[in-house]
Design a protein around this motif. Sequence first.
Motif, short mmCIF file in Angstrom:
data_model
loop_
_atom_site.label_atom_id
_atom_site.label_comp_id
_atom_site.label_asym_id
_atom_site.label_seq_id
_atom_site.Cartn_x
_atom_site.Cartn_y
_atom_site.Cartn_z
N GLY A 132 -6.14 -2.39 -2.92
CA GLY A 132 -5.38 -1.50 -2.05
C GLY A 132 -6.04 -1.37 -0.68
O GLY A 132 -7.21 -1.70 -0.50
N ILE A 133 -5.26 -0.91 0.28
CA ILE A 133 -5.79 -0.65 1.63
C ILE A 133 -5.66 0.85 1.87
O ILE A 133 -4.57 1.41 1.76
N TRP A 134 -6.75 1.49 2.19
CA TRP A 134 -6.76 2.91 2.48
C TRP A 134 -7.79 3.16 3.55
O TRP A 134 -8.97 2.91 3.36
N SER A 135 -7.36 3.58 4.71
CA SER A 135 -8.32 3.95 5.75
C SER A 135 -7.77 5.15 6.48
O SER A 135 -6.57 5.31 6.64
N ILE A 136 -8.64 6.02 6.89
CA ILE A 136 -8.25 7.22 7.62
C ILE A 136 -9.31 7.49 8.65
O ILE A 136 -10.50 7.29 8.41
N SER A 137 -8.91 7.89 9.84
CA SER A 137 -9.88 8.27 10.87
C SER A 137 -9.45 9.61 11.42
O SER A 137 -8.32 9.77 11.86
N GLU A 138 -10.31 10.58 11.33
CA GLU A 138 -9.97 11.95 11.73
C GLU A 138 -9.62 12.08 13.20
O GLU A 138 -8.61 12.64 13.54
N GLY A 139 -10.47 11.57 14.07
CA GLY A 139 -10.29 11.77 15.50
C GLY A 139 -8.95 11.32 16.03
O GLY A 139 -8.24 12.06 16.69
N GLY A 140 -8.58 10.10 15.72
CA GLY A 140 -7.31 9.56 16.20
C GLY A 140 -6.16 9.85 15.27
O GLY A 140 -5.04 9.44 15.53
N LEU A 141 -6.42 10.56 14.16
CA LEU A 141 -5.42 10.86 13.16
C LEU A 141 -4.65 9.60 12.74
O LEU A 141 -3.44 9.53 12.81
N THR A 142 -5.40 8.61 12.29
CA THR A 142 -4.82 7.34 11.86
C THR A 142 -4.93 7.23 10.34
O THR A 142 -5.98 7.50 9.78
N LEU A 143 -3.86 6.82 9.70
CA LEU A 143 -3.87 6.59 8.26
C LEU A 143 -3.24 5.22 8.03
O LEU A 143 -2.17 4.94 8.56
N GLU A 144 -3.91 4.38 7.28
CA GLU A 144 -3.40 3.04 6.99
C GLU A 144 -3.34 2.88 5.48
O GLU A 144 -4.33 3.09 4.79
N ILE A 145 -2.17 2.53 4.98
CA ILE A 145 -1.97 2.37 3.54
C ILE A 145 -1.32 1.02 3.31
O ILE A 145 -0.43 0.62 4.05
N GLY A 146 -1.74 0.33 2.27
CA GLY A 146 -1.13 -0.95 1.96
C GLY A 146 -1.77 -1.57 0.73
O GLY A 146 -2.46 -0.91 -0.02
N THR A 147 -1.53 -2.85 0.58
CA THR A 147 -2.10 -3.60 -0.53
C THR A 147 -2.47 -4.99 -0.04
O THR A 147 -1.86 -5.50 0.90
N ARG A 148 -3.45 -5.57 -0.69
CA ARG A 148 -3.87 -6.93 -0.35
C ARG A 148 -3.19 -7.97 -1.24
O ARG A 148 -3.43 -9.16 -1.10
N LEU A 149 -2.36 -7.53 -2.16
CA LEU A 149 -1.68 -8.48 -3.05
C LEU A 149 -0.68 -9.31 -2.27
O LEU A 149 0.20 -8.78 -1.60
N ALA A 150 -0.83 -10.61 -2.38
CA ALA A 150 0.02 -11.52 -1.60
C ALA A 150 1.50 -11.39 -1.96
O ALA A 150 2.37 -11.52 -1.11
N TYR A 151 1.79 -11.11 -3.22
CA TYR A 151 3.20 -11.09 -3.63
C TYR A 151 3.89 -9.75 -3.38
O TYR A 151 5.09 -9.61 -3.62
N ALA A 152 3.17 -8.77 -2.86
CA ALA A 152 3.77 -7.45 -2.64
C ALA A 152 4.95 -7.52 -1.68
O ALA A 152 5.99 -6.89 -1.90
N SER A 153 4.81 -8.29 -0.61
CA SER A 153 5.92 -8.40 0.35
C SER A 153 7.08 -9.19 -0.24
O SER A 153 8.24 -8.91 0.06
N TYR A 154 6.80 -10.18 -1.09
CA TYR A 154 7.87 -10.93 -1.75
C TYR A 154 8.67 -10.02 -2.67
O TYR A 154 9.89 -10.10 -2.73
N ALA A 155 7.96 -9.16 -3.40
CA ALA A 155 8.64 -8.23 -4.31
C ALA A 155 9.50 -7.24 -3.54
O ALA A 155 10.58 -6.86 -3.99
N ASN A 156 9.05 -6.85 -2.36
CA ASN A 156 9.82 -5.91 -1.53
C ASN A 156 10.98 -6.60 -0.81
O ASN A 156 12.11 -6.13 -0.86
N ASP A 157 10.68 -7.71 -0.14
CA ASP A 157 11.66 -8.35 0.75
C ASP A 157 12.55 -9.37 0.07
O ASP A 157 13.61 -9.70 0.59
N GLY A 158 12.11 -9.92 -1.05
CA GLY A 158 12.81 -11.01 -1.70
C GLY A 158 12.14 -12.33 -1.32
O GLY A 158 11.36 -12.39 -0.38
N HIS A 159 12.45 -13.38 -2.06
CA HIS A 159 11.83 -14.68 -1.82
C HIS A 159 12.59 -15.77 -2.56
O HIS A 159 13.36 -15.49 -3.48
N PHE A 160 12.32 -17.01 -2.16
CA PHE A 160 12.84 -18.16 -2.90
C PHE A 160 11.87 -18.51 -4.01
O PHE A 160 10.67 -18.67 -3.78
N GLN A 161 12.38 -18.57 -5.21
CA GLN A 161 11.58 -18.99 -6.36
C GLN A 161 11.67 -20.51 -6.45
O GLN A 161 12.76 -21.06 -6.44
#
Length: 161
Positions: A68-97
């Motif tokens: 997983g991707i999790w980063s937060i910085s107080e000063g700039g109020l930045t939060l980043e969430i995600g995943t490093r799994l390559a197939y995560a975007s395929y599962a969300n967006d669709g793909h050619f099998q």
Amino acid sequence: MSLKILGLKQFIKQVEKATDGGLKREFGLWLEGLGMDFLGLIQDEIIRTETVDTRRLLNSFNRGDSEGIWSISEGGLTLEIGTRLAYASYANDGHFQQKRFVPGYWRGDRFVYEPGASTGMMLREKWVEGSHYWDNALAIFERIFQRSLERRMQQWLDTEF
């Protein structure tokens, strides 16, 4: 011609006092809580849309998961969430099998993947529609974020002023 706003100097002093580190810390904690809420929404949408059954994608949207991707910085109020799994975007967006052999076996009406098995199934080339779990969770989160920000700002104003 001049314009005098009564209480402006006092208001500015209160804002400076309130923003002297304490506000950033408060909003950092608030943002972190919203990030946890967003992770929960993503997991709920993965389950609701039946995106995966291996739980790998689901678990990658956990704070502290190595994929997983999790980063937060107080000063700039930045939060980043995600995943490093390559197939995560395929599962969300669709793909050619692509046409390929997948080793494993059938247990009733459920296929069990088993690397190196001499049996398995042949996948044909086709478009696999995405479940849009991320898009759904983001749409829900945007509504929650807007209301939460308005409430939080009002609470802050009520407390500080």
